[in-house]
Scaffold this active site. Structure first.
Site, PDB file in Angstrom:
ATOM      1  CB  THR A  89     -36.580 -95.578 -33.323  1.00  0.00           C
ATOM      2  OG1 THR A  89     -37.023 -95.697 -31.964  1.00  0.00           O
ATOM      3  CG2 THR A  89     -35.081 -95.862 -33.398  1.00  0.00           C
ATOM      4  CG  LEU A  96     -37.765 -89.359 -28.845  1.00  0.00           C
ATOM      5  CD1 LEU A  96     -37.581 -90.127 -30.146  1.00  0.00           C
ATOM      6  CD2 LEU A  96     -36.414 -88.951 -28.269  1.00  0.00           C
ATOM      7  CB  VAL A  97     -43.272 -91.795 -28.493  1.00  0.00           C
ATOM      8  CG1 VAL A  97     -44.166 -90.577 -28.446  1.00  0.00           C
ATOM      9  CG2 VAL A  97     -43.282 -92.435 -29.881  1.00  0.00           C
ATOM     10  CB  SER A  98     -39.883 -95.351 -29.248  1.00  0.00           C
ATOM     11  OG  SER A  98     -39.173 -96.537 -28.948  1.00  0.00           O
ATOM     12  CB  SER A  99     -34.823 -93.102 -28.624  1.00  0.00           C
ATOM     13  OG  SER A  99     -34.630 -93.281 -27.230  1.00  0.00           O
TER      14      SER A  99
END
Length: 327
Positions: A89, A96-99
């Site tokens: 996300t 990638l820093v948030s999911s």
């Protein structure tokens, strides 16, 4: 359902897709121990928390967006929102820093958290806000739930998603490793990011008897807090891979050179877990020798002890022959 879904058709598809996800997760028996979590997953609409997400394609990521003018793209976005899969996300410089975590793993973690009515819960890693919404539904009181994330854009978006879904827990911007002392004491802490060790602040902000569930070393650690400076617990059998905790200033050690380790061990997920857990205390050859000698131990044989001054991992017994410092 045809490809061109609009308005109420999209709402109907969301309800159908959510019911399908709940059936898929429920088939594993994960909710047998606490069926109220099934109702939470039935009630909280995941698609409101992922208005867009990224899908890996050759050369990078493709963005799927719920407001796309193309109805086929909107349908793909909606179906993907209810897949039992993690969703990327937030990307920053291609990283990638948030999911949004895989829903079946979220379900398992929430059941393992052993939440009781009236518990105050701290979530480390707000992400999209979806997990906080599930907790708020379960507890029936927004004020019992606190969620924290490092980046203001993530917490602002999570707060908006939660409001859109009708939930208003405390959403804090800050370093999760420091906890949220102004909202303490907590009965439960759940982390949705992986750590290299357990922050002492978490222990200090818990009531005696509190439970902490956190990813660590590709596993899920369940700790019981015995007093403000002491906690101990074991790993669950479940593997878990999460984005690292941001704000944790301790650097990740360089990957160990494994050339001398037999291929069957190098490719064994449980050996990789041991290697990660002991990287501050054993070199790879020592880890391999232990793994062979102890019959390729499974995750639940390992545990962690945290005191005010020390933190160590162990195999079978916190005072046994196999212990390794974590900090």
């Amino acid at each position: 359902m045809g490809a061109h879904v609009l308005g109420k058709d999209l709402d109907g598809l969301a309800a159908s897709a959510r019911a399908g996800l709940v059936r898929e997760i429920g088939a594993s028996g994960v909710w047998d121990a606490d069926p109220v979590w099934r109702r939470a997953f039935e009630a909280v609409p995941r698609h409101l928390f992922v208005p867009y997400y990224y899908v890996g394609v050759r050369g990078g990521y493709e963005r799927r967006w719920g407001e796309s003018p193309d109805p086929r793209t909107r349908e793909r976005w909606l179906r993907g929102a209810y897949a039992d899969a993690p969703l990327a996300t937030r990307l920053r410089d291609g990283e990638l820093v948030s999911s949004s975590s895989q829903p079946s793993l979220m379900a398992k973690m929430l059941v393992e958290l052993e939440v009781a009515d009236g518990d105050r819960v701290l979530e480390i890693g707000a992400g999209t806000g979806y997990n906080a919404a599930l907790l708020a539904y379960r507890l029936g009181d927004d004020d019992l739930v606190t969620t924290i994330d490092l980046y203001p854009d993530i917490t602002e978006a999570a707060r908006q998603h939660l409001a859109d879904a009708g939930y208003h827990p405390a959403v804090i911007t800050g370093d999760g490793a420091r906890g949220v002392p102004e909202r303490a004491p907590f009965d439960r802490i759940i982390a949705t990011c992986t750590l290299t060790s357990v922050p002492p602040a978490w222990i200090a902000q818990c009531r005696p008897g509190a439970r902490i569930l956190t990813p660590l070393a590709t596993g899920l650690l369940a700790l019981t807090v015995h007093d403000t400076g002491y906690a101990e617990g074991r790993f669950l059998p479940t593997p878990a891979y999460f984005v690292p905790l941001r704000g944790d200033t301790r650097p990740e050690p360089e990957p160990a050179h494994l050339g001398a380790i037999p291929r069957r061990a190098r490719e064994n997920e449980l050996f990789r877990f041991l290697l990660t857990l002991t990287r501050s205390g054993l070199d790879p050859q020592e880890a391999y020798a232990l793994w062979e000698r102890e019959g390729e131990p499974t995750r639940e044989r390992y545990g962690i002890t945290v005191t005010k001054d020390q933190e160590w991992a162990w195999l079978d017994d916190p005072e046994g022959p196999y212990v390794w410092p974590l900090r």
